[in-house]
Each structure stands twice: as structure tokens, then as C-alpha cells.
Design a protein around this motif. Structure first.
Motif, PDB file in Angstrom:
ATOM      1  N   SER A   1      -0.752   4.367  -6.814  1.00 52.14           N
ATOM      2  CA  SER A   1      -0.705   3.979  -8.074  1.00 52.14           C
ATOM      3  C   SER A   1      -1.157   2.508  -8.514  1.00 52.14           C
ATOM      4  N   LEU A   2      -1.540   2.294  -9.540  1.00 53.65           N
ATOM      5  CA  LEU A   2      -1.922   0.905  -9.983  1.00 53.65           C
ATOM      6  C   LEU A   2      -0.785   0.178 -10.984  1.00 53.65           C
ATOM      7  N   THR A   3       0.246   0.827 -11.411  1.00 48.44           N
ATOM      8  CA  THR A   3       1.133   0.413 -12.224  1.00 48.44           C
ATOM      9  C   THR A   3       2.246  -0.553 -11.673  1.00 48.44           C
ATOM     10  N   ALA A   4       3.141  -0.966 -12.233  1.00 46.87           N
ATOM     11  CA  ALA A   4       4.257  -2.084 -11.910  1.00 46.87           C
ATOM     12  C   ALA A   4       4.939  -1.607 -10.871  1.00 46.87           C
ATOM     13  N   PHE A   5       5.417  -0.083 -10.982  1.00 43.52           N
ATOM     14  CA  PHE A   5       6.246   0.576  -9.993  1.00 43.52           C
ATOM     15  C   PHE A   5       5.429   1.858  -9.876  1.00 43.52           C
ATOM     16  N   ALA A   6       5.815   2.505  -8.688  1.00 44.74           N
ATOM     17  CA  ALA A   6       4.819   3.592  -8.279  1.00 44.74           C
ATOM     18  C   ALA A   6       4.668   4.503  -9.245  1.00 44.74           C
ATOM     19  N   THR A   7       5.575   4.629 -10.217  1.00 50.75           N
ATOM     20  CA  THR A   7       6.010   5.685 -11.369  1.00 50.75           C
ATOM     21  C   THR A   7       5.650   5.269 -12.744  1.00 50.75           C
ATOM     22  N   GLY A   8       5.126   4.090 -12.854  1.00 58.19           N
ATOM     23  CA  GLY A   8       4.888   3.524 -14.070  1.00 58.19           C
ATOM     24  C   GLY A   8       5.075   2.070 -14.384  1.00 58.19           C
ATOM     25  N   ASP A   9       5.068   1.744 -15.495  1.00 59.09           N
ATOM     26  CA  ASP A   9       4.963   0.290 -15.875  1.00 59.09           C
ATOM     27  C   ASP A   9       6.227  -0.076 -16.520  1.00 59.09           C
TER      28      ASP A   9
ATOM     29  N   TYR B   1       0.928  -1.320   0.039  1.00 55.98           N
ATOM     30  CA  TYR B   1       0.153   0.062   0.021  1.00 55.98           C
ATOM     31  C   TYR B   1       0.883   1.230  -0.091  1.00 55.98           C
ATOM     32  N   ALA B   2       1.767   1.185   0.813  1.00 56.74           N
ATOM     33  CA  ALA B   2       2.687   2.469   1.038  1.00 56.74           C
ATOM     34  C   ALA B   2       3.617   2.644  -0.332  1.00 56.74           C
ATOM     35  N   CYS B   3       4.129   1.427  -0.818  1.00 59.72           N
ATOM     36  CA  CYS B   3       5.014   1.486  -2.084  1.00 59.72           C
ATOM     37  C   CYS B   3       4.433   1.819  -3.118  1.00 59.72           C
ATOM     38  N   ARG B   4       2.862   1.561  -3.116  1.00 59.54           N
ATOM     39  CA  ARG B   4       2.185   1.976  -4.455  1.00 59.54           C
ATOM     40  C   ARG B   4       1.845   3.391  -4.517  1.00 59.54           C
ATOM     41  N   ALA B   5       1.592   4.062  -3.115  1.00 60.15           N
ATOM     42  CA  ALA B   5       1.214   5.333  -2.999  1.00 60.15           C
ATOM     43  C   ALA B   5       0.231   5.837  -4.056  1.00 60.15           C
TER      44      ALA B   5
ATOM     45  N   PRO C   1      24.007   4.839  -0.355  1.00 57.43           N
ATOM     46  CA  PRO C   1      23.126   5.633   0.720  1.00 57.43           C
ATOM     47  C   PRO C   1      21.703   6.012   0.360  1.00 57.43           C
ATOM     48  N   VAL C   2      20.752   5.996   1.591  1.00 53.85           N
ATOM     49  CA  VAL C   2      19.444   6.203   1.311  1.00 53.85           C
ATOM     50  C   VAL C   2      19.130   7.616   0.886  1.00 53.85           C
ATOM     51  N   LYS C   3      17.921   8.016   0.306  1.00 58.94           N
ATOM     52  CA  LYS C   3      17.483   9.309  -0.098  1.00 58.94           C
ATOM     53  C   LYS C   3      18.515   9.978  -1.040  1.00 58.94           C
ATOM     54  N   LEU C   4      19.139   9.315  -1.753  1.00 60.11           N
ATOM     55  CA  LEU C   4      19.840  10.003  -3.058  1.00 60.11           C
ATOM     56  C   LEU C   4      18.940   9.901  -4.016  1.00 60.11           C
ATOM     57  N   LEU C   5      17.994   9.081  -4.298  1.00 59.76           N
ATOM     58  CA  LEU C   5      17.066   8.977  -5.339  1.00 59.76           C
ATOM     59  C   LEU C   5      15.648   9.690  -4.988  1.00 59.76           C
ATOM     60  N   LYS C   6      14.871   9.712  -5.929  1.00 54.16           N
ATOM     61  CA  LYS C   6      13.659  10.446  -5.704  1.00 54.16           C
ATOM     62  C   LYS C   6      12.553   9.655  -4.853  1.00 54.16           C
ATOM     63  N   PRO C   7      11.768   9.923  -3.796  1.00 52.53           N
ATOM     64  CA  PRO C   7      11.067   9.451  -3.297  1.00 52.53           C
ATOM     65  C   PRO C   7       9.708   9.054  -4.016  1.00 52.53           C
ATOM     66  N   ASN C   8       8.704   8.119  -3.565  1.00 51.69           N
ATOM     67  CA  ASN C   8       7.344   8.308  -4.177  1.00 51.69           C
ATOM     68  C   ASN C   8       6.589   9.222  -3.936  1.00 51.69           C
ATOM     69  N   LYS C   9       5.345   9.331  -4.020  1.00 56.29           N
ATOM     70  CA  LYS C   9       4.396  10.355  -4.006  1.00 56.29           C
ATOM     71  C   LYS C   9       4.080  10.531  -2.433  1.00 56.29           C
ATOM     72  N   TRP C  10       4.190   9.451  -1.742  1.00 56.73           N
ATOM     73  CA  TRP C  10       3.828   9.678   0.028  1.00 56.73           C
ATOM     74  C   TRP C  10       5.378  10.085   0.724  1.00 56.73           C
ATOM     75  N   GLY C  11       6.408  10.346   0.067  1.00 54.27           N
ATOM     76  CA  GLY C  11       7.668  10.703   0.678  1.00 54.27           C
ATOM     77  C   GLY C  11       8.507   9.486   1.124  1.00 54.27           C
TER      78      GLY C  11
END
Length: 287
Positions: free
Chosen positions: A146-154, A140-144, A190-200
Motif C-alpha cells: 500500500s501507499l496510504t497512511a494505513f495498509a487499508t486506507g488513509d 515494507y511488511a506493514c504496508r503490504a 490478544p493477538v489475531k482478534l482483528l483482521k490481518p494485512n494483505k500479507w497475513g
């Protein structure tokens, strides 16, 4: 006149203090909080979602049956995987195979190790509200939303030599975790180097795989099917948690895997004593 003025001033200060405290409290309740060892948690709102993957999704496995899940209570989730610095503040020694610094995710931790970290944290803060996320809470938290394979697309490719457009800016996986400096030197980052999902939330895809709370039974092709099989993949279920089984469920792909294993719906499992250099965890705190 003086008494009235003094009363007015005190009344004004009292109202200001109450409003200020209320605003701070609301902000924490609505958005995030930081605990005593500096872990930041993001509020994940209650709601419902479609868990699992459709038949048409590339890389889909048989144990990813789509079904509606209701998450009845909001909860806080750590915005990153537990780091080596956070681990060192509570537990000794650092078990990581990649001892690269405080901001790298802790790795080579068993499910039992993760439970021990949580036990120490609850004791430190005088609470019983920290725990591993359930499998459903994690997805649930990963999808934020979304309905796609990744939180940001297919999915478009499973190649480790070509970038996956929906993933490359959000996950450390086989394409970018060892493709540079030098090429082939695969490792977590290291954590937080890339972009977060829509829920941060950061690194929900990739970096290290993450233990969750659910158990599962060991299944093979010679027994009752393969994959991660639980009794929780039932349509309309509320707050599912599997408690039977000798193995524990793992979510999220690792730094060495291709995009097939980074999908929101992907599931696997290990024995609770298993330690791998791609295994870590993140935690939640109940409201």
C-alpha cells in the motif's frame, strides 16, 4: 514378473515421497513456517517500496521523508507480536505490566530484553537467523504493497471517540482498546482478534509498539532537529540499517494512542533500556 512389479511399486513410492516432500517444502518456502515453540512466520517477498509519507498526509512528521527502498532478500516475519506465552517458553520472568494471558502480546520489554529473547530462540533452534526486523523491513511488511497512511486506507480522523474506517477492524488503538467493557479500561488485547494485512500479518498497527533493529541519535530542538533522525532515509537505498546512535527505533502505534501514531510511516525512539507498558516486539527469520 514379481520382481518387475515390486520394482515398479518401490519406484512409484519413491517418486510419490519425493513429490510429497517437494510440495511440502515449496509450501513452507513460499508461504510460512512454524518454529519449535509454535511461532508462525509469514514469508515477505523481496521487492521495493516507497518508505515515508507524502507532505499531504495528515499527521505527517518531519522525519518521514519519502524515498525508494529496495529490500533485496525475502525474509520471514512473525505473524503476530511476540506473545506472553511464547516469552514464557524461553525467558523468565514475564515482564508484562498486563499479565492477562498467553495470547496477549508481551509488554514492558526493553530493546535489550528483546535481544535476549532472540538469543535464547537462536540457541534453542541451533541457528543465528532470528533477529529484530530493520526499520525498512518493518514498514515494507506493514504496508503490504500500500501507499496510504494505513495498509487499508488513509486518515480521516484522529478522534478517540469516532472510528477510523481504515483502522478500526485492523488495530487496537484508543477508540476500541478501552471504549467498551468497561469504557476507559484501556489495555492491549490478544493477538489475531482483528483482521490481518494483505500479507497475513496481524496488529502491525496498534496493540503494542514494536522495537526494530535500527539505532538513532538523540536529537532535540536545540541540536540538529527533532524526531527520529537516521542516515538511512536516502532515495534508492538497498537494505538500510542504521547502526550508530544511543537510542533504538520503535515502530507501530500503541493501544492507548490515536490514529496519528498508527500510520505506517510513523517513527519514534527510546533508549534500549526503556520499558513501557506499550512496548513489545516481533521478530524475523532470515531465509
Amino acid at each position: 514378473m514379481r520382481l518387475k512389479s515390486l520394482f515398479d511399486i518401490l519406484f512409484f513410492l519413491l517418486i510419490f515421497a519425493l513429490i510429497h516432500a517437494s510440495v511440502l517444502s515449496d509450501a513452507r518456502a513460499q508461504n510460512f513456517f512454524i518454529n519449535k515453540i509454535g511461532m508462525k512466520f509469514v514469508l515477505i517477498p523481496a521487492g521495493s517500496f516507497i518508505m515515508g509519507s507524502p507532505d499531504s498526509e495528515k499527521g505527517r512528521q518531519k522525519d518521514e521523508k519519502q524515498h525508494k527502498v529496495i529490500i533485496s532478500k525475502s525474509f520471514y516475519m512473525s505473524e503476530t507480536e511476540v506473545t506472553q506465552g511464547q516469552w514464557d517458553r524461553l525467558v523468565f520472568p514475564n515482564p508484562s505490566s498486563f499479565k492477562l494471558g498467553n495470547y496477549y502480546p508481551v509488554d514492558t520489554v526493553s530493546w535489550d530484553d528483546a535481544i535476549e529473547f532472540i538469543r535464547f530462540l537462536n540457541k534453542r533452534e541451533g541457528t543465528h537467523t532470528y533477529r529484530l526486523p530493520t526499520e525498512a523491513e518493518w514498514e515494507y511488511a506493514c504496508r503490504a504493497g500500500s501507499l496510504t497512511a494505513f495498509a487499508t486506507g488513509d486518515v480521516t480522523t484522529f478522534s478517540c471517540k469516532e472510528p477510523e474506517a481504515a483502522l478500526v477492524d485492523h488495530a487496537w488503538y484508543c477508540y476500541n482498546s478501552g471504549g467498551f467493557s468497561p469504557a476507559g479500561d484501556f489495555k492491549p488485547h490478544p493477538v489475531k482478534l482483528l483482521k490481518p494485512n494483505k500479507w497475513g500479518l496481524y496488529d502491525m498497527h496498534g496493540n503494542v509498539q514494536e522495537w526494530v533493529q535500527d539505532s538513532c541519535k538523540w536529537r532535540t530542538m536545540w541540536s540538529a532537529g527533532t524526531g527520529t533522525i537516521t542516515r538511512t532515509y536516502v532515495d534508492g537505498i538497498t537494505d538500510p540499517l542504521e547502526t550508530k546512535g544511543e537510542h533504538r527505533v520503535v515502530r507501530g502505534g500503541g493501544w492507548f494512542q490515536n490514529s496519528k501514531y498508527q500510520r505506517c510511516a510513523y517513527r519514534t525512539n527510546y533508549k534500549p533500556v526503556a520499558r513501557r507498558n506499550s512496548l513489545g516486539f516481533r521478530i524475523v527469520r532470515e531465509q
